[in-house]
Write a protein that holds these residues in place. Structure first.
Motif, mmCIF file in Angstrom:
data_model
loop_
_atom_site.group_PDB
_atom_site.id
_atom_site.type_symbol
_atom_site.label_atom_id
_atom_site.label_comp_id
_atom_site.label_asym_id
_atom_site.label_seq_id
_atom_site.Cartn_x
_atom_site.Cartn_y
_atom_site.Cartn_z
ATOM 1 N N GLU A 77 0.840 -1.195 0.000
ATOM 2 C CA GLU A 77 0.000 0.000 0.000
ATOM 3 C C GLU A 77 0.878 1.248 0.000
ATOM 4 N N PHE A 78 0.557 2.210 -0.903
ATOM 5 C CA PHE A 78 1.313 3.468 -0.899
ATOM 6 C C PHE A 78 0.410 4.675 -0.690
ATOM 7 N N HIS A 79 -0.908 4.472 -0.734
ATOM 8 C CA HIS A 79 -1.803 5.614 -0.530
ATOM 9 C C HIS A 79 -3.169 5.085 -0.109
ATOM 10 N N ARG A 80 -3.829 5.845 0.779
ATOM 11 C CA ARG A 80 -5.161 5.473 1.254
ATOM 12 C C ARG A 80 -5.966 6.744 1.446
ATOM 13 N N HIS A 81 -7.242 6.641 1.143
ATOM 14 C CA HIS A 81 -8.147 7.785 1.305
ATOM 15 C C HIS A 81 -9.475 7.243 1.810
ATOM 16 N N VAL A 82 -10.116 7.981 2.712
ATOM 17 C CA VAL A 82 -11.418 7.589 3.242
ATOM 18 C C VAL A 82 -12.442 8.631 2.825
ATOM 19 N N GLY A 83 -13.581 8.175 2.303
ATOM 20 C CA GLY A 83 -14.645 9.073 1.872
ATOM 21 C C GLY A 83 -14.654 9.210 0.358
ATOM 22 N N PHE A 84 -15.564 10.039 -0.146
ATOM 23 C CA PHE A 84 -15.612 10.280 -1.586
ATOM 24 C C PHE A 84 -14.292 10.903 -2.020
ATOM 25 N N TYR A 85 -13.723 10.405 -3.127
ATOM 26 C CA TYR A 85 -12.409 10.867 -3.596
ATOM 27 C C TYR A 85 -12.588 11.394 -5.012
ATOM 28 N N PRO A 86 -12.572 12.727 -5.201
ATOM 29 C CA PRO A 86 -12.795 13.284 -6.538
ATOM 30 C C PRO A 86 -11.759 12.792 -7.553
ATOM 31 N N GLN A 87 -12.227 12.556 -8.774
ATOM 32 C CA GLN A 87 -11.358 12.017 -9.825
ATOM 33 C C GLN A 87 -10.116 12.882 -10.041
ATOM 34 N N GLU A 88 -10.280 14.215 -10.017
ATOM 35 C CA GLU A 88 -9.130 15.104 -10.264
ATOM 36 C C GLU A 88 -8.034 14.873 -9.227
ATOM 37 N N GLU A 89 -8.454 14.651 -7.973
ATOM 38 C CA GLU A 89 -7.470 14.440 -6.912
ATOM 39 C C GLU A 89 -6.767 13.087 -7.074
ATOM 40 N N ILE A 90 -7.508 12.065 -7.473
ATOM 41 C CA ILE A 90 -6.882 10.753 -7.703
ATOM 42 C C ILE A 90 -5.905 10.859 -8.862
ATOM 43 N N GLU A 91 -6.333 11.524 -9.944
ATOM 44 C CA GLU A 91 -5.450 11.685 -11.107
ATOM 45 C C GLU A 91 -4.155 12.385 -10.712
ATOM 46 N N ALA A 92 -4.262 13.470 -9.944
ATOM 47 C CA ALA A 92 -3.071 14.219 -9.530
ATOM 48 C C ALA A 92 -2.146 13.331 -8.694
ATOM 49 N N MET A 93 -2.717 12.544 -7.787
ATOM 50 C CA MET A 93 -1.910 11.668 -6.941
ATOM 51 C C MET A 93 -1.212 10.604 -7.791
ATOM 52 N N LEU A 94 -1.929 10.032 -8.762
ATOM 53 C CA LEU A 94 -1.350 8.969 -9.596
ATOM 54 C C LEU A 94 -0.267 9.511 -10.536
ATOM 55 N N VAL A 95 -0.466 10.721 -11.050
ATOM 56 C CA VAL A 95 0.559 11.348 -11.893
ATOM 57 C C VAL A 95 1.809 11.611 -11.058
ATOM 58 N N GLU A 96 1.603 12.103 -9.849
ATOM 59 C CA GLU A 96 2.728 12.337 -8.934
ATOM 60 C C GLU A 96 3.446 11.020 -8.644
ATOM 61 N N TYR A 97 2.684 9.947 -8.547
ATOM 62 C CA TYR A 97 3.276 8.620 -8.296
ATOM 63 C C TYR A 97 4.071 8.127 -9.507
ATOM 64 N N GLY A 98 3.750 8.640 -10.687
ATOM 65 C CA GLY A 98 4.526 8.271 -11.876
ATOM 66 C C GLY A 98 3.729 7.679 -13.012
ATOM 67 N N LEU A 99 2.412 7.624 -12.883
ATOM 68 C CA LEU A 99 1.607 7.131 -14.004
ATOM 69 C C LEU A 99 1.429 8.247 -15.024
ATOM 70 N N GLU A 100 1.170 7.858 -16.272
ATOM 71 C CA GLU A 100 0.962 8.849 -17.326
ATOM 72 C C GLU A 100 -0.480 8.783 -17.786
ATOM 73 N N LYS A 101 -1.081 9.968 -17.949
ATOM 74 C CA LYS A 101 -2.439 10.023 -18.485
ATOM 75 C C LYS A 101 -2.388 9.667 -19.961
ATOM 76 N N SER A 102 -3.403 8.930 -20.424
ATOM 77 C CA SER A 102 -3.453 8.612 -21.836
ATOM 78 C C SER A 102 -3.891 9.857 -22.600
ATOM 79 N N ALA A 103 -3.555 9.908 -23.878
ATOM 80 C CA ALA A 103 -3.861 11.086 -24.679
ATOM 81 C C ALA A 103 -5.353 11.235 -24.904
ATOM 82 N N THR A 104 -6.076 10.104 -24.979
ATOM 83 C CA THR A 104 -7.520 10.195 -25.223
ATOM 84 C C THR A 104 -8.276 10.253 -23.911
ATOM 85 N N PRO A 105 -9.234 11.180 -23.791
ATOM 86 C CA PRO A 105 -9.977 11.314 -22.537
ATOM 87 C C PRO A 105 -10.921 10.146 -22.309
#
Length: 105
Positions: A77-105
Motif C-alpha cells: 500500500e502506498f496511498h489510502r483515502h477515506v470518503g468520496f475521492y474526486p477524480q481530479e485528486e486521484i489523477e493528480a496523486m497517480l501522476v505524482e506517483y509516476g503514471l501517465e495520463k493517456s492522450a484520449t480522454p
C-alpha cells in the motif's frame, strides 16, 4: 506472478471498498470508470462490496466506507483515502506517483 510476454502488468491496483447501499460509494463508480479510461492498463481497479465481503474490510482494516487503497506492483500500500475521492485528486496523486495520463480522454 509473472505475466505473458508483451502483457504489461498494471503499475497500480486501485482497491475501492464500499457498498452498493452507500450513496458516496455509488458516487465513486463514475470516478473509477474515469480513472480506468485515463490510465488504461497502467492501473487495475478492484471493487469490494464490504456488505457482502467482510473479509476484504478486515484485510484492509477499514472502518468507514468508501475507502480507497492504492497498491504498488508488489502489492504494498502506498496511498489510502477515506470518503468520496474526486477524480481530479486521484489523477493528480497517480501522476505524482509516476503514471501517465493517456492522450484520449
Amino acid at each position: 506472478p509473472s505475466s505473458a510476454a508483451g502483457e504489461a502488468r498494471p503499475r497500480v491496483t486501485f482497491v475501492e471498498l464500499g457498498s452498493d447501499s452507500c450513496v458516496p460509494c455509488r458516487e465513486m463508480r463514475p470516478v473509477m470508470d474515469g480513472i480506468a479510461r485515463v490510465f488504461g492498463d497502467q492501473i487495475e481497479i478492484v471493487f469490494h462490496d464490504v456488505a457482502e465481503d467482510a473479509a476484504a474490510a478486515q484485510q484492509y482494516g477499514i472502518q468507514y466506507i468508501p475507502t480507497q487503497v492504492f497498491l504498488d506492483e508488489t502489492g504494498a500500500e502506498f496511498h489510502r483515502h477515506v470518503g468520496f475521492y474526486p477524480q481530479e485528486e486521484i489523477e493528480a496523486m497517480l501522476v505524482e506517483y509516476g503514471l501517465e495520463k493517456s492522450a484520449t480522454p
